[in-house]
Design an enzyme around this catalytic site. Structure first.
Site, PDB file in Angstrom:
ATOM      1  CE  LYS A 170      -4.038  -1.989   0.175  1.00  0.00           C
ATOM      2  NZ  LYS A 170      -5.047  -1.804  -0.884  1.00  0.00           N
ATOM      3  CG  ASP A 204      -3.852  -0.828  -4.179  1.00  0.00           C
ATOM      4  OD1 ASP A 204      -4.231   0.194  -4.765  1.00  0.00           O
ATOM      5  OD2 ASP A 204      -4.621  -1.638  -3.635  1.00  0.00           O
ATOM      6  CD  GLU A 230      -4.656  -2.713  -7.132  1.00  0.00           C
ATOM      7  OE1 GLU A 230      -5.785  -2.795  -6.600  1.00  0.00           O
ATOM      8  OE2 GLU A 230      -3.780  -3.591  -6.995  1.00  0.00           O
ATOM      9  CD  GLU A 256      -9.763  -1.597  -5.132  1.00  0.00           C
ATOM     10  OE1 GLU A 256     -10.293  -1.382  -4.026  1.00  0.00           O
ATOM     11  OE2 GLU A 256      -8.575  -1.921  -5.272  1.00  0.00           O
ATOM     12  CG  ASP A 279     -14.054  -7.411  -5.687  1.00  0.00           C
ATOM     13  OD1 ASP A 279     -14.930  -8.282  -5.503  1.00  0.00           O
ATOM     14  OD2 ASP A 279     -13.259  -7.055  -4.789  1.00  0.00           O
ATOM     15  CG  HIS A 306      -9.949  -5.777  -5.604  1.00  0.00           C
ATOM     16  ND1 HIS A 306     -11.059  -5.800  -4.782  1.00  0.00           N
ATOM     17  CD2 HIS A 306      -8.972  -5.152  -4.896  1.00  0.00           C
ATOM     18  CE1 HIS A 306     -10.769  -5.205  -3.638  1.00  0.00           C
ATOM     19  NE2 HIS A 306      -9.510  -4.807  -3.678  1.00  0.00           N
ATOM     20  CD  GLU A 331      -5.885  -7.835  -4.035  1.00  0.00           C
ATOM     21  OE1 GLU A 331      -5.489  -6.955  -3.258  1.00  0.00           O
ATOM     22  OE2 GLU A 331      -6.698  -7.626  -4.956  1.00  0.00           O
TER      23      GLU A 331
END
Length: 379
Positions: A170, A204, A230, A256, A279, A306, A331
């Site tokens: 992240k 991400d 991402e 996502e 997703d 996702h 993921e």
């Protein structure tokens, strides 16, 4: 396969320790599952993205009366009718999470009725297990950047020790901590130094940046050989995504926050991403996620769905991934979460860097009733 009942099943667990990504602090994991039972007693399970509030009411009060008595095998017809009705009802916002949960439950029912896996219904498996990347690396409450870096690096090393050869981090620290993109890149560099060059690293941003900042971060990620970048930008800024993707030295990934085939088609046509990430709990279920993957394949793009849900979302994603061409990756959320770990009677776990595809009928899992009852919040 006449539909007899449709129920929203809300689950929630407070976290022992909260954590953050670029958009929010997370102090609980909650899910709105969908349970559909047919007249012969067969039960299918689905999962909706997002908060329980609102989604539960849409399912119980709007969708359930619409679908009572319908043939559960008419999955794609029901999907189209739901999108039509809900768009008429809500105009600019179709509650895609609710559509997704119902769609997953119907695919689960269809597979169970046929005595076969959803993967078979989607065209057949190309693989019995899927290579996974460990996702997590959220940020703890901290006063100093060094605390965050130490926590993230330690987690990354633990995932490599557990057999993973790919990790997603992240980035986008500024919103919560005031630390700009240079700190994001320092975090990625620290992980790269800790895990070595043989481990794939992705980043991400949870749409944390504007276009100038995203350009700078993309250049920095290229220096550590990031596999993809991402959600660099707000998901509705497709033109800006396309400008970034044309210039970026690393592949741009996203999806996502996108729902239904036309939106993914718009992204592909604009050249806004190289990796699509629908997703199954928010894109419109397996019906829409499969269509998004087909759009991506026709455009020469990769599809890495996702996944950040319960065992239902994980099982559904594995069914889809097992059918996709190329070399897709799962993921695999590694944050502590007993709803994800224990909701399936036979938990889904990695074997090194691979995760086996559940081989039972439908989505391939059975719900553990004790776990379901333990986390239900409507009783």
């Amino acid at each position: 396969m006449e539909i007899r009942t449709i129920d929203a099943v809300p689950l929630r667990r407070e976290l022992d320790d909260r954590f953050a990504n670029a958009q929010k602090w997370i102090d609980a994991r909650e899910y709105c599952l969908v349970r559909i039972e047919t007249a012969d007693g067969t039960v299918g399970w689905g999962e909706c993205w997002g908060p329980i509030a609102g989604t539960r009411e849409v399912i119980d009060e709007r969708i359930a009366p619409l679908l009572s008595g319908r043939d559960a095998a008419a999955v794609e017809s029901i999907h189209a009718d739901l999108v039509f009705d809900l768009r008429s009802a809500y105009h600019s916002t179709v509650p895609a999470g609710a559509v997704s949960g119902v769609d997953l439950a119907l695919w689960d029912l269809r597979g169970k009725a046929a005595g076969t896996s959803v993967a078979t219904l989607l065209g057949g498996k190309r693989r019995e297990s899927v290579a996974a990347y460990a996702t997590g690396h959220f940020w703890p409450p901290a006063d100093e950047f060094a605390e965050v870096k130490e926590s993230v690096v330690a987690e990354a090393e633990s995932h490599v020790d557990a057999g993973f050869d790919a990790l997603k981090l992240k980035i986008g620290l500024q919103r919560h901590f005031g630390w700009g993109p240079e700190y994001d890149l320092e975090l990625v560099r620290a992980v790269r130094a800790a895990v070595g060059d043989d481990v794939a690293v992705m980043a991400d941003a949870n749409h944390a940046y504007d276009l100038p900042a995203a350009r700078r971060v993309a250049e920095g990620l290229a220096e550590v050989d990031a596999a993809f970048f991402e959600e660099p930008l707000a998901p509705d800024r497709i033109d800006a995504w396309a400008r970034l993707n044309r210039e970026s030295p690393v592949p741009i990934a996203g999806g996502e926050c996108w729902a239904f085939e036309p939106e993914f088609r718009r992204v592909a046509s604009a050249g806004a991403a190289d990796v699509l990430q629908p997703d199954v709990t928010s894109a419109g279920g397996l019906t829409s996620a499969r269509r998004a993957a087909e759009v991506g394949d026709a455009a020469g793009l990769a599809t890495y769905p996702h996944v950040f849900g319960s065992a239902v979302a994980l099982a559904a994603s594995l069914q889809l991934l097992s059918t996709l061409p190329g070399s897709p990756r799962l993921e695999f959320d590694r944050t502590p979460n007993p709803i994800r770990e224990d909701l399936a009677a036979d938990p889904i776990r990695n074997e090194g860097t691979e995760v086996p595809v559940p081989d039972g009928p439908g989505l391939g899992i059975e719900i553990d009733r004790e776990t379901l009852d333990r986390f239900r919040v409507d009783r």
